[in-house]
Scaffold this motif. Sequence first.
Motif, PDB file in Angstrom:
ATOM      1  N   ILE A 152       7.483   1.464   4.811  1.00 23.15           N
ATOM      2  CA  ILE A 152       8.152   0.224   4.435  1.00 23.15           C
ATOM      3  C   ILE A 152       9.644   0.491   4.259  1.00 23.15           C
ATOM      4  O   ILE A 152      10.031   1.435   3.557  1.00 23.15           O
ATOM      5  CB  ILE A 152       7.567  -0.348   3.133  1.00 23.15           C
ATOM      6  N   THR A 153      10.463  -0.340   4.888  1.00 25.20           N
ATOM      7  CA  THR A 153      11.915  -0.268   4.731  1.00 25.20           C
ATOM      8  C   THR A 153      12.429  -1.642   4.332  1.00 25.20           C
ATOM      9  O   THR A 153      12.195  -2.630   5.036  1.00 25.20           O
ATOM     10  CB  THR A 153      12.597   0.193   6.022  1.00 25.20           C
ATOM     11  N   GLN A 154      13.124  -1.700   3.212  1.00 25.83           N
ATOM     12  CA  GLN A 154      13.679  -2.948   2.712  1.00 25.83           C
ATOM     13  C   GLN A 154      15.146  -2.726   2.375  1.00 25.83           C
ATOM     14  O   GLN A 154      15.502  -1.695   1.803  1.00 25.83           O
ATOM     15  CB  GLN A 154      12.938  -3.415   1.459  1.00 25.83           C
ATOM     16  N   GLY A 155      15.984  -3.708   2.705  1.00 25.82           N
ATOM     17  CA  GLY A 155      17.385  -3.504   2.376  1.00 25.82           C
ATOM     18  C   GLY A 155      18.256  -4.704   2.645  1.00 25.82           C
ATOM     19  O   GLY A 155      17.863  -5.663   3.317  1.00 25.82           O
ATOM     20  N   PHE A 156      19.453  -4.617   2.078  1.00 25.39           N
ATOM     21  CA  PHE A 156      20.505  -5.591   2.304  1.00 25.39           C
ATOM     22  C   PHE A 156      21.705  -4.835   2.854  1.00 25.39           C
ATOM     23  O   PHE A 156      22.109  -3.820   2.300  1.00 25.39           O
ATOM     24  CB  PHE A 156      20.884  -6.312   1.001  1.00 25.39           C
ATOM     25  N   ASP A 157      22.264  -5.312   3.947  1.00 22.19           N
ATOM     26  CA  ASP A 157      23.292  -4.564   4.652  1.00 22.19           C
ATOM     27  C   ASP A 157      24.644  -5.245   4.537  1.00 22.19           C
ATOM     28  O   ASP A 157      24.932  -6.186   5.259  1.00 22.19           O
ATOM     29  CB  ASP A 157      22.914  -4.449   6.126  1.00 22.19           C
TER      30      ASP A 157
ATOM     31  N   SER B  53       9.214  -0.251  -6.732  1.00 24.45           N
ATOM     32  CA  SER B  53       8.214   0.268  -5.804  1.00 24.45           C
ATOM     33  C   SER B  53       7.032   0.823  -6.584  1.00 24.45           C
ATOM     34  O   SER B  53       7.209   1.578  -7.548  1.00 24.45           O
ATOM     35  CB  SER B  53       8.822   1.360  -4.917  1.00 24.45           C
ATOM     36  N   GLU B  54       5.812   0.458  -6.153  1.00 21.59           N
ATOM     37  CA  GLU B  54       4.591   0.961  -6.759  1.00 21.59           C
ATOM     38  C   GLU B  54       3.652   1.450  -5.660  1.00 21.59           C
ATOM     39  O   GLU B  54       3.396   0.731  -4.699  1.00 21.59           O
ATOM     40  CB  GLU B  54       3.897  -0.120  -7.590  1.00 21.59           C
ATOM     41  N   ILE B  55       3.168   2.682  -5.822  1.00 23.99           N
ATOM     42  CA  ILE B  55       2.236   3.268  -4.856  1.00 23.99           C
ATOM     43  C   ILE B  55       1.015   3.795  -5.596  1.00 23.99           C
ATOM     44  O   ILE B  55       1.146   4.585  -6.545  1.00 23.99           O
ATOM     45  CB  ILE B  55       2.889   4.404  -4.052  1.00 23.99           C
ATOM     46  N   PHE B  56      -0.171   3.357  -5.162  1.00 24.21           N
ATOM     47  CA  PHE B  56      -1.434   3.824  -5.722  1.00 24.21           C
ATOM     48  C   PHE B  56      -2.262   4.467  -4.604  1.00 24.21           C
ATOM     49  O   PHE B  56      -2.479   3.855  -3.563  1.00 24.21           O
ATOM     50  CB  PHE B  56      -2.211   2.664  -6.350  1.00 24.21           C
ATOM     51  N   GLN B  57      -2.702   5.688  -4.836  1.00 21.36           N
ATOM     52  CA  GLN B  57      -3.507   6.382  -3.841  1.00 21.36           C
ATOM     53  C   GLN B  57      -4.724   7.014  -4.512  1.00 21.36           C
ATOM     54  O   GLN B  57      -4.616   7.602  -5.580  1.00 21.36           O
ATOM     55  CB  GLN B  57      -2.694   7.468  -3.132  1.00 21.36           C
ATOM     56  N   THR B  58      -5.878   6.921  -3.883  1.00 22.89           N
ATOM     57  CA  THR B  58      -7.092   7.560  -4.377  1.00 22.89           C
ATOM     58  C   THR B  58      -7.730   8.325  -3.222  1.00 22.89           C
ATOM     59  O   THR B  58      -8.108   7.719  -2.226  1.00 22.89           O
ATOM     60  CB  THR B  58      -8.085   6.524  -4.932  1.00 22.89           C
ATOM     61  N   GLY B  59      -7.831   9.617  -3.313  1.00 22.13           N
ATOM     62  CA  GLY B  59      -8.385  10.409  -2.232  1.00 22.13           C
ATOM     63  C   GLY B  59      -7.747  11.775  -2.173  1.00 22.13           C
ATOM     64  O   GLY B  59      -7.040  12.187  -3.083  1.00 22.13           O
ATOM     65  N   ASP B  60      -7.949  12.483  -1.094  1.00 22.60           N
ATOM     66  CA  ASP B  60      -7.487  13.851  -0.926  1.00 22.60           C
ATOM     67  C   ASP B  60      -6.260  13.910  -0.020  1.00 22.60           C
ATOM     68  O   ASP B  60      -6.081  13.085   0.876  1.00 22.60           O
ATOM     69  CB  ASP B  60      -8.591  14.729  -0.332  1.00 22.60           C
ATOM     70  N   GLU B  61      -5.422  14.882  -0.281  1.00 22.04           N
ATOM     71  CA  GLU B  61      -4.263  15.207   0.569  1.00 22.04           C
ATOM     72  C   GLU B  61      -3.356  14.007   0.800  1.00 22.04           C
ATOM     73  O   GLU B  61      -2.837  13.814   1.899  1.00 22.04           O
ATOM     74  CB  GLU B  61      -4.736  15.788   1.901  1.00 22.04           C
ATOM     75  N   ASN B  62      -3.165  13.202  -0.229  1.00 24.13           N
ATOM     76  CA  ASN B  62      -2.272  12.048  -0.125  1.00 24.13           C
ATOM     77  C   ASN B  62      -0.813  12.462  -0.306  1.00 24.13           C
ATOM     78  O   ASN B  62      -0.506  13.391  -1.038  1.00 24.13           O
ATOM     79  CB  ASN B  62      -2.632  11.002  -1.182  1.00 24.13           C
ATOM     80  N   THR B  63       0.082  11.717   0.331  1.00 24.10           N
ATOM     81  CA  THR B  63       1.523  11.937   0.188  1.00 24.10           C
ATOM     82  C   THR B  63       2.198  10.586  -0.053  1.00 24.10           C
ATOM     83  O   THR B  63       1.962   9.628   0.688  1.00 24.10           O
ATOM     84  CB  THR B  63       2.121  12.589   1.444  1.00 24.10           C
ATOM     85  N   ALA B  64       3.017  10.526  -1.093  1.00 23.83           N
ATOM     86  CA  ALA B  64       3.740   9.294  -1.415  1.00 23.83           C
ATOM     87  C   ALA B  64       5.210   9.618  -1.615  1.00 23.83           C
ATOM     88  O   ALA B  64       5.556  10.536  -2.362  1.00 23.83           O
ATOM     89  CB  ALA B  64       3.166   8.636  -2.666  1.00 23.83           C
ATOM     90  N   SER B  65       6.083   8.855  -0.959  1.00 26.64           N
ATOM     91  CA  SER B  65       7.525   9.084  -1.040  1.00 26.64           C
ATOM     92  C   SER B  65       8.238   7.756  -1.254  1.00 26.64           C
ATOM     93  O   SER B  65       7.950   6.770  -0.571  1.00 26.64           O
ATOM     94  CB  SER B  65       8.045   9.746   0.239  1.00 26.64           C
TER      95      SER B  65
ATOM     96  N   ALA C 263       2.193   7.329   2.434  1.00 25.46           N
ATOM     97  CA  ALA C 263       2.965   6.126   2.135  1.00 25.46           C
ATOM     98  C   ALA C 263       4.427   6.490   1.934  1.00 25.46           C
ATOM     99  O   ALA C 263       4.749   7.403   1.174  1.00 25.46           O
ATOM    100  CB  ALA C 263       2.421   5.423   0.893  1.00 25.46           C
ATOM    101  N   MET C 264       5.308   5.774   2.618  1.00 25.39           N
ATOM    102  CA  MET C 264       6.751   6.004   2.501  1.00 25.39           C
ATOM    103  C   MET C 264       7.465   4.675   2.320  1.00 25.39           C
ATOM    104  O   MET C 264       7.305   3.767   3.132  1.00 25.39           O
ATOM    105  CB  MET C 264       7.299   6.730   3.731  1.00 25.39           C
TER     106      MET C 264
ATOM    107  N   GLY D  85      17.548  -7.675  -4.483  1.00 27.42           N
ATOM    108  CA  GLY D  85      16.580  -6.654  -4.817  1.00 27.42           C
ATOM    109  C   GLY D  85      15.421  -6.611  -3.849  1.00 27.42           C
ATOM    110  O   GLY D  85      15.202  -7.512  -3.046  1.00 27.42           O
ATOM    111  N   ASN D  86      14.658  -5.510  -3.931  1.00 28.62           N
ATOM    112  CA  ASN D  86      13.505  -5.278  -3.089  1.00 28.62           C
ATOM    113  C   ASN D  86      12.297  -4.951  -3.956  1.00 28.62           C
ATOM    114  O   ASN D  86      12.418  -4.248  -4.956  1.00 28.62           O
ATOM    115  CB  ASN D  86      13.766  -4.126  -2.122  1.00 28.62           C
ATOM    116  N   MET D  87      11.125  -5.446  -3.559  1.00 25.88           N
ATOM    117  CA  MET D  87       9.891  -5.166  -4.265  1.00 25.88           C
ATOM    118  C   MET D  87       8.824  -4.743  -3.264  1.00 25.88           C
ATOM    119  O   MET D  87       8.636  -5.399  -2.237  1.00 25.88           O
ATOM    120  CB  MET D  87       9.423  -6.395  -5.053  1.00 25.88           C
ATOM    121  N   SER D  88       8.114  -3.639  -3.582  1.00 23.47           N
ATOM    122  CA  SER D  88       7.108  -3.117  -2.666  1.00 23.47           C
ATOM    123  C   SER D  88       5.883  -2.651  -3.443  1.00 23.47           C
ATOM    124  O   SER D  88       6.011  -2.021  -4.506  1.00 23.47           O
ATOM    125  CB  SER D  88       7.676  -1.957  -1.842  1.00 23.47           C
TER     126      SER D  88
END
Length: 291
Positions: free
Chosen positions: A36-41, A79-91, A63-64, A49-52
């Motif tokens: 996900i990419t959110q922005g004002f240029d 920004s909110e990221i929820f992950q359930t499982g193995d070998e997850n990556t959140a940035s 998840a990025m 503002g941005n909400m994700s």
Amino acid sequence: MKRFSLFFALVFAVSMTMAQHVSTVMEDGDGNTANITQGFDGSGTSLDGNMSYVDQLGDDNDAMVTQYNNGYGGQAHNSEIFQTGDENTASVEQQNATGDAYINQVGDDNEANILEVGNFGTPAPAAGIAPYDAYASQEGDGNTVNMSIFGDGASAVAIQKGDYNIIYQELGQDVGNKVFKSSAYANQMGDSNEAIQIMEGQGFAGAIEIQFERERIWQTGDNNYAHQLQTDDLLPGGINYAEVKQTGDWNESWQTQSGMNNDSRVTQNGDSNWSVTTQFGNDNVVVVQQN
């Protein structure tokens, strides 16, 4: 059969006072990826503002989220990221605005990365104090948290439950700015944990100023390692605080502070503990308890 459901909503509203991007992603299955990419240029206002929101259930999820504002110091990155499982990556990467990032991971070998950078070219909102909040929670083995926040009023919190965990948190500022009213907290429950917190910044006239900083590391388990650093240079630093609490065997703690009115406390309970505390400046207090 792999079940994959994706819901993506993007809302863009423009008015004289506020513009906002909203994104929601929900995934259920293995090997999923959400970017996900959110922005004002260039035309952002102080209210842009941005909400994700990202919710992933399954293995090997990635998840990025990237949020930016190239206008006048936007104030509402979330920004909110929820992950359930193995070998997850959140940035999560947030640029030039007040940042609020939350990551929750349950499983093995999880990795959480948060980067928040303020807008150094424009005045910060809230009378010169721009709050940046970062929170990461992990349950499982082999977890890693990396947080870097460059801006005033920063708060970083990392909580880990499990074995072989690593927490690295860095709070500071860019050249020409000072660190002001920031705090970092790390809590690890398990074996072979490692926590490192660094708080420093480049102040005015080539000096470093630290004020109202707080650093805390709490560890429960065996083979823990904690290292904290707070530093300043020519300008006076004030009301710095660093604390390490370790319960278990083979613990190791380093704390280094440079400035005025520093307070360093280390409590270690267990066998083969080792603590090194160094403070430079006036009115410093050091308390070390080992059992």
